[in-house]
Design an enzyme around this catalytic site. Structure first.
Site, PDB file in Angstrom:
ATOM      1  N   ARG A  70      -0.009  43.117  32.729  1.00 31.90           N
ATOM      2  CA  ARG A  70       0.541  42.743  31.421  1.00 31.90           C
ATOM      3  C   ARG A  70      -0.428  43.238  30.351  1.00 31.90           C
ATOM      4  NH1 ARG A  70       0.020  37.961  30.271  1.00 31.90           N
ATOM      5  NH2 ARG A  70      -0.840  37.029  32.147  1.00 31.90           N
ATOM      6  N   TYR A 198       5.474  48.074  34.646  1.00 31.66           N
ATOM      7  CA  TYR A 198       4.825  46.957  35.345  1.00 31.66           C
ATOM      8  C   TYR A 198       5.673  45.674  35.220  1.00 31.66           C
ATOM      9  CZ  TYR A 198       1.956  43.039  36.478  1.00 31.66           C
ATOM     10  OH  TYR A 198       1.529  41.866  37.031  1.00 31.66           O
ATOM     11  N   LYS A 207       8.304  36.546  31.983  1.00 37.07           N
ATOM     12  CA  LYS A 207       7.441  36.077  30.898  1.00 37.07           C
ATOM     13  C   LYS A 207       8.134  36.209  29.530  1.00 37.07           C
ATOM     14  CE  LYS A 207       4.099  35.412  33.798  1.00 37.07           C
ATOM     15  NZ  LYS A 207       3.765  34.046  34.216  1.00 37.07           N
ATOM     16  N   HIS A 227       4.651  27.215  31.602  1.00 43.20           N
ATOM     17  CA  HIS A 227       4.045  28.071  32.630  1.00 43.20           C
ATOM     18  C   HIS A 227       3.564  27.159  33.754  1.00 43.20           C
ATOM     19  CE1 HIS A 227       0.884  31.475  33.456  1.00 43.20           C
ATOM     20  NE2 HIS A 227       1.927  31.580  34.228  1.00 43.20           N
ATOM     21  N   SER A 249      -4.461  31.870  35.133  1.00 43.39           N
ATOM     22  CA  SER A 249      -4.459  32.732  36.311  1.00 43.39           C
ATOM     23  C   SER A 249      -5.770  32.586  37.090  1.00 43.39           C
ATOM     24  CB  SER A 249      -4.243  34.181  35.905  1.00 43.39           C
ATOM     25  OG  SER A 249      -5.257  34.560  35.028  1.00 43.39           O
ATOM     26  N   CYS A 251      -6.422  30.443  39.417  1.00 48.62           N
ATOM     27  CA  CYS A 251      -6.799  29.061  39.699  1.00 48.62           C
ATOM     28  C   CYS A 251      -5.977  28.491  40.857  1.00 48.62           C
ATOM     29  CB  CYS A 251      -6.639  28.193  38.462  1.00 48.62           C
ATOM     30  SG  CYS A 251      -7.828  28.573  37.172  1.00 48.62           S
ATOM     31  N   ASP A 278       5.850  29.380  39.139  1.00 47.85           N
ATOM     32  CA  ASP A 278       5.339  29.981  37.902  1.00 47.85           C
ATOM     33  C   ASP A 278       5.911  29.386  36.610  1.00 47.85           C
ATOM     34  OD1 ASP A 278       3.605  31.932  36.728  1.00 47.85           O
ATOM     35  OD2 ASP A 278       5.329  33.192  36.281  1.00 47.85           O
ATOM     36  N   ARG A 377       1.242  43.474  43.768  1.00 45.52           N
ATOM     37  CA  ARG A 377       2.171  42.340  43.792  1.00 45.52           C
ATOM     38  C   ARG A 377       3.215  42.459  44.884  1.00 45.52           C
ATOM     39  NH1 ARG A 377       1.812  38.280  39.517  1.00 45.52           N
ATOM     40  NH2 ARG A 377       0.077  39.001  38.233  1.00 45.52           N
TER      41      ARG A 377
HETATM   42  C1  OXD Z   1       1.063  35.879  35.266  1.00 48.06           C
HETATM   43  C2  OXD Z   1       2.044  36.050  36.347  1.00 48.06           C
HETATM   44  O1  OXD Z   1       0.501  36.878  34.791  1.00 48.06           O
HETATM   45  O2  OXD Z   1       2.630  35.044  36.770  1.00 48.06           O
HETATM   46  O3  OXD Z   1       0.853  34.735  34.844  1.00 48.06           O
HETATM   47  O4  OXD Z   1       2.276  37.182  36.795  1.00 48.06           O
HETATM   48 MN    MN Z   2       2.299  33.272  35.593  1.00 52.47          MN
END
Ligand code: OXD
Ligand code: MN
Length: 591
Positions: A70, A198, A207, A227, A249, A251, A278, A377
């Site tokens: 991102r 991406y 997102k 989130h 992220s 965590c 997510d 991913r």
């Molecule tokens: C993020 C994802 O970047 O879930 O938070 O991919």
């Molecule tokens: Mn996320």
């Protein structure tokens, strides 16, 4: 084409006039159409079909080298007034943004096909759900959206003649980094994304819609887009209680969402069910509780580090109908590999860049020698997950008992604490912070404020977002209790004290006991912490003294923390809700 909705047709016509594709194809949801697209993508090299026996209907995709994550710096919220985007978001005037991006989109699909993807966030037809139309020139996007969302004619049917849908326009264009833009127009229900391929930038349901646009819709319509993972804890009596949790992220969000209970708990009959990993959309229900759905239909997970020990459920989810991006291609058996997978690195392999890869040159400390990109991913259907909740598709979602915030703090935050009430909980979420790790560039151990883990995802002024949280507290009578956890406290040598992973269920057990008033707690300046003996350490290699240490609240550290919070709050000026100013004053006094 079979589009009868006039507003959808107008959106397609206007976008086609701008992008000038050679063809326009409506994605119907028909398997034969997907199969033809998979074959086409394999012919052009956009995707590689993997071993049908070992990984049925799975594909490998490689992104451009400059397009692997991102791009927060190139992500914009375009509302009329700059102040409405707030101090955290990048802002552009909408007229200027449309003009600037129109130049880039102009003719960007010449000689290409524009695919029309009608998709639903949330189960089709549920009153919680929202519809989007994404126009894209990428087959990878079409096939990934089919995994991540619900797609096809059924969505157009559910939409009927309504104009209430999010207009998403995406073109890979020429993947020029300098002209890459991920732009949101919350006031127009529109998203324009260009020069990227991406996932986080181009799977517009995720997102862009489900967080940035949806958070704005939620503010106006009285609900919340967060989130957050959603999980259900089933006790030995068969009762399931639901928890939503927000973490920045790195965590362990996906791991917590798919937690495997420790053996002791398994024997007693505990189970954990994953509703989402997510995103959560949360609404007050008629019964006075807050109800949450996961608007997605799949997982877009980070591959490296996912293995049979860290997250067997996520690994199992990738075994069929999945798309892998930027992982290692094992040429020996035409499968995939990434750092941290259980199996040894393949001898005969191609790395994420598409080059021959020698695992002997891999150095753990040097990310540039990795075979799989650190942000590689998998896109996998949620129904593949062995612990997917029976309520995953429930049209009304699941009732929340608790909301949990968390971050990575070596010292400051205790293992767990409970906010005194809803507004204190909003305060706890608003001061969320996480220490940067060696995994990311920049200094290690630097605290980055990431309120509710939404820093990059709030589609409007974050101060107004805090105010919306406070307003939501007044909308439901039986609010979930709010907690903060920290799995990452370290000893003086820097070792993690708490075992984490499945043992985090021991902390969730305390949280749920608090929600049902079954256990006492100790009041501290920041909220309630457990009596040490109330955290179950049976069959764990730690003592009650360790738990005591994990639960300490160090006043000097918190006084330091207050300075950080004041600095963070200062940028919101008068727009910061007075309730939060009061909570900060209360904390100062209590310290
Ligand atoms: C993020 C994802 O970047 O879930 O938070 O991919
Ligand atoms: Mn996320």
């Amino acid at each position: 084409m079979l589009v009868t909705n006039k507003a959808v047709q107008k959106f397609i016509d206007e976008s086609a006039a701008l992008c000038k594709p050679e063809k326009i194809v409506l994605i119907t949801g028909d398997e034969a159409q997907y199969e033809a697209l998979r074959q086409e993508a394999c012919q052009t090299g956009e995707m590689i079909k993997l071993n049908e026996e070992k990984l049925p209907n799975c594909y490998l995709h490689r992104s451009a080298l400059n397009d692997v994550a991102r791009v927060e710096g190139r992500t914009f919220i375009c509302c009329k007034n700059k102040e409405d985007a707030g101090p955290i978001n990048n802002w552009m005037d909408p007229t200027e943004a449309y003009a600037k991006l129109s130049e880039i989109f102009d003719g960007s699909m010449k000689g290409k096909t524009m695919y029309v993807i009608p998709y639903s966030m949330g189960a089709v037809g549920s009153k919680f759900s929202k519809i989007g139309i994404e126009l894209t020139d990428s087959i990878y996007v079409v096939l990934s959206m089919n995994i991540m969302t619900r797609v096809g004619n059924k969505v157009l049917e559910a939409l009927g003649q309504s104009e209430d849908f999010v207009r998403g326009l995406h073109s890979k264009a020429d993947l020029d980094e300098e002209k890459r833009y991920i732009v949101h127009f919350p006031e127009d229900n529109a998203i324009w994304s260009v020069n990227s391929g991406y996932g986080g930038n181009v799977l517009l349901g995720k997102k862009c819609f489900a967080l940035r646009i949806a958070s704005f819709q939620g503010k106006n319509e009285g609900w919340m887009a967060e989130h957050m993972l959603i999980l259900g804890v089933e006790n030995p009596q068969g009762e399931v209680k639901y928890i939503a949790a927000a973490f920045p992220s790195a965590c362990g969000k996906t791991n917590l969402a798919m937690l495997i209970p420790p053996e002791l708990y398994q024997k007693k009959g505990y189970k954990v069910w994953c509703v989402g990993d997510d995103i959560a959309w949360i609404r007050p229900g008629k019964d006075g509780r807050l109800w949450a759905i996961n608007p997605e239909n799949g997982f877009f997970g980070v591959a490296p580090g996912t293995n049979a020990k860290s997250n067997p459920n996520a690994l199992a989810s990738t075994k069929k109908n999945a798309i892998f991006t930027n992982v290692v291609h094992n040429l020996d058996d035409n499968t995939v590999w990434w750092e941290g997978l259980d199996e040894p690195a393949p001898e005969n392999a191609i790395d994420w860049k598409g080059e021959k890869w020698d695992y002997r040159k891999y150095d753990k400390k040097d990310k540039s020698t990795c075979g799989a990109h650190p942000n590689s991913r998998f896109t996998a259907p949620a129904i593949n997950c062995p612990c997917i909740s029976s309520e995953f598709e429930a049209p009304d979602g699941v009732p929340l008992s608790a909301i949990v915030f968390g971050g990575r703090r070596a010292k400051t935050a205790p293992l767990v604490y409970q906010a005194r009430d809803w507004n204190s909980g909003v305060f706890v979420g608003s001061i969320m912070a996480s220490e940067t790790t060696a995994a990311a560039t920049g200094a290690v151990g630097v605290v980055r404020r990431d309120p509710m883990a939404m820093r990059p995802f709030v589609g409007y002024n974050m101060a107004d977002y805090f105010a919306h949280w406070i307003e939501m507290g007044a909308k439901a009578e039986k609010l979930p209790k709010i907690f903060n956890v920290n799995w990452f406290r370290t000893d003086d040598e820097g070792h993690f004290i708490w075992p984490g992973f499945g043992d985090n269920l021991r902390v969730l057990e305390w949280i749920l006991a608090r929600c049902e008033d079954k256990v006492d707690a100790v009041e501290t300046p920041i909220g309630f912490v457990p009596n040490p003996e109330d955290i179950n350490i049976e069959e764990l290699d730690i003592t009650i003294d360790t738990i005591k240490e994990l639960l300490t609240v160090d006043k000097d550290m918190w006084l330091e923390e207050v300075k950080g919070i004041e600095e963070f709050y200062a940028q919101f000026g008068d727009r910061l809700p007075k309730e939060l100013v009061e909570k900060l004053e209360e904390l100062k006094k209590a310290l």
